[in-house]
Design an enzyme around this catalytic site. Structure first.
Site, PDB file in Angstrom:
ATOM      1  N   ASP A  10      12.718 -59.278  29.804  1.00 32.64           N
ATOM      2  CA  ASP A  10      14.159 -59.475  29.612  1.00 32.64           C
ATOM      3  C   ASP A  10      14.572 -60.839  30.155  1.00 32.64           C
ATOM      4  OD1 ASP A  10      16.594 -58.300  28.704  1.00 32.64           O
ATOM      5  OD2 ASP A  10      17.150 -57.896  30.779  1.00 32.64           O
ATOM      6  N   LYS A  20       6.867 -49.021  37.384  1.00 30.60           N
ATOM      7  CA  LYS A  20       6.475 -47.799  36.709  1.00 30.60           C
ATOM      8  C   LYS A  20       6.635 -47.901  35.198  1.00 30.60           C
ATOM      9  CE  LYS A  20       8.504 -45.187  40.540  1.00 30.60           C
ATOM     10  NZ  LYS A  20       9.720 -44.389  40.874  1.00 30.60           N
ATOM     11  N   GLY A  21       7.478 -48.833  34.768  1.00 30.20           N
ATOM     12  CA  GLY A  21       7.961 -48.841  33.384  1.00 30.20           C
ATOM     13  C   GLY A  21       6.911 -48.880  32.295  1.00 30.20           C
TER      14      GLY A  21
HETATM   15  P1  IMP Z   1      13.031 -59.075  33.700  1.00 28.00           P
HETATM   16  O1  IMP Z   1      12.418 -59.449  35.018  1.00 28.00           O
HETATM   17  O2  IMP Z   1      14.515 -59.267  33.667  1.00 28.00           O
HETATM   18  O3  IMP Z   1      12.344 -59.697  32.519  1.00 28.00           O
HETATM   19  O4  IMP Z   1      12.966 -57.530  33.561  1.00 28.00           O
HETATM   20  C1  IMP Z   1      11.824 -56.889  33.569  1.00 28.00           C
HETATM   21  C2  IMP Z   1      11.990 -55.477  34.061  1.00 28.00           C
HETATM   22  O5  IMP Z   1      13.335 -55.006  34.094  1.00 28.00           O
HETATM   23  C3  IMP Z   1      11.297 -54.587  33.083  1.00 28.00           C
HETATM   24  O6  IMP Z   1       9.954 -54.448  33.439  1.00 28.00           O
HETATM   25  C4  IMP Z   1      12.065 -53.309  33.175  1.00 28.00           C
HETATM   26  O7  IMP Z   1      11.473 -52.491  34.142  1.00 28.00           O
HETATM   27  C5  IMP Z   1      13.437 -53.694  33.595  1.00 28.00           C
HETATM   28  N1  IMP Z   1      14.386 -53.698  32.430  1.00 28.00           N
HETATM   29  C6  IMP Z   1      14.893 -54.763  31.766  1.00 28.00           C
HETATM   30  N2  IMP Z   1      15.699 -54.389  30.758  1.00 28.00           N
HETATM   31  C7  IMP Z   1      15.719 -53.047  30.785  1.00 28.00           C
HETATM   32  C8  IMP Z   1      16.367 -52.040  29.956  1.00 28.00           C
HETATM   33  O8  IMP Z   1      17.093 -52.309  28.973  1.00 28.00           O
HETATM   34  N3  IMP Z   1      16.117 -50.747  30.308  1.00 28.00           N
HETATM   35  C9  IMP Z   1      15.320 -50.384  31.361  1.00 28.00           C
HETATM   36  N4  IMP Z   1      14.694 -51.285  32.127  1.00 28.00           N
HETATM   37  C10 IMP Z   1      14.885 -52.598  31.851  1.00 28.00           C
HETATM   38 MG    MG Z   2       8.902 -53.048  34.164  1.00 20.04          MG
END
Ligand code: IMP
Ligand code: MG
Length: 173
Positions: A99, A40-41
């Protein structure tokens, strides 16, 4: 929960305009760009970004899940895939924040396996210091160097705060 403003609505809108121009200039071979919103983000940033992209654009949405509160599970799950064909098309993945990189790694592979012509990534926020896998973004509005958890503009903490029109850092007591 205490929060501090990090990125204002104006700052986000300004960068979305700039990225829209950059993206429009990148895809110039006449074939359509399939912009994929990662729900959803990314919903709010997606809306802000796609209206700035000129040319032949197709929009679609997919839903993933990998978060549990403020911690990534590292396990990316595809809840709902796109409905459009990705084969032979330019795919632009639009994410809220990159992230650890697990999500983007998963999605790049997903669209490569579908036979996309190209796969690129646009994101509202890039946080390279938390990377666990080697992935890069192609168009990022902001790079953050702090490790603080972020909310707003689509980003949630346990499904709350997504509706905020700006991004704040969370201070957990
Ligand atoms: P990754 O797979 O760790 O790169 O994270 C990606 C997903 O984690 C993003 O699409 C976000 O939905 C969620 N996410 C990562 N960091 C944050 C944060 O600081 N706040 C809220 N959601 C986060
Ligand atoms: Mg996301």
């Amino acid at each position: 929960m205490k929060t501090n403003l990090l990125l204002s609505e104006d700052a986000i809108r300004q960068r979305a305009c700039e990225l829209g121009e950059q993206i429009s200039a990148t895809y110039n071979d006449g074939s359509p760009v399939l912009c994929v919103c990662v729900l959803k983000g990314a919903f709010m940033f997606f809306g802000e970004l796609v209206k700035r992209i000129k040319g032949d654009v197709i929009l679609d949405f997919l839903t993933l899940s990998s978060y549990n509160g403020a911690n990534t599970t590292g396990q990316v799950r595809l809840i709902n895939d796109i409905k459009e064909f990705a084969q032979g098309r330019h795919v632009l993945i639009v994410e809220d924040i990159v992230d650890s990189g697990y999500t983007v790694e998963f999605l790049k592979k997903h669209f490569e396996e579908k036979g996309a012509l190209s796969v690129k990534v646009a994101c509202l926020i890039d946080r390279p210091l938390n990377r666990k896998v080697n992935v890069e973004t192609d168009f990022s509005a902001f790079t953050v160097t702090s490790n603080r958890f972020l909310v707003g503009y689509g980003l949630d903490f346990n499904q709350r705060y997504r509706n905020m029109g700006y991004i704040s850092e969370v201070e957990f007591e």
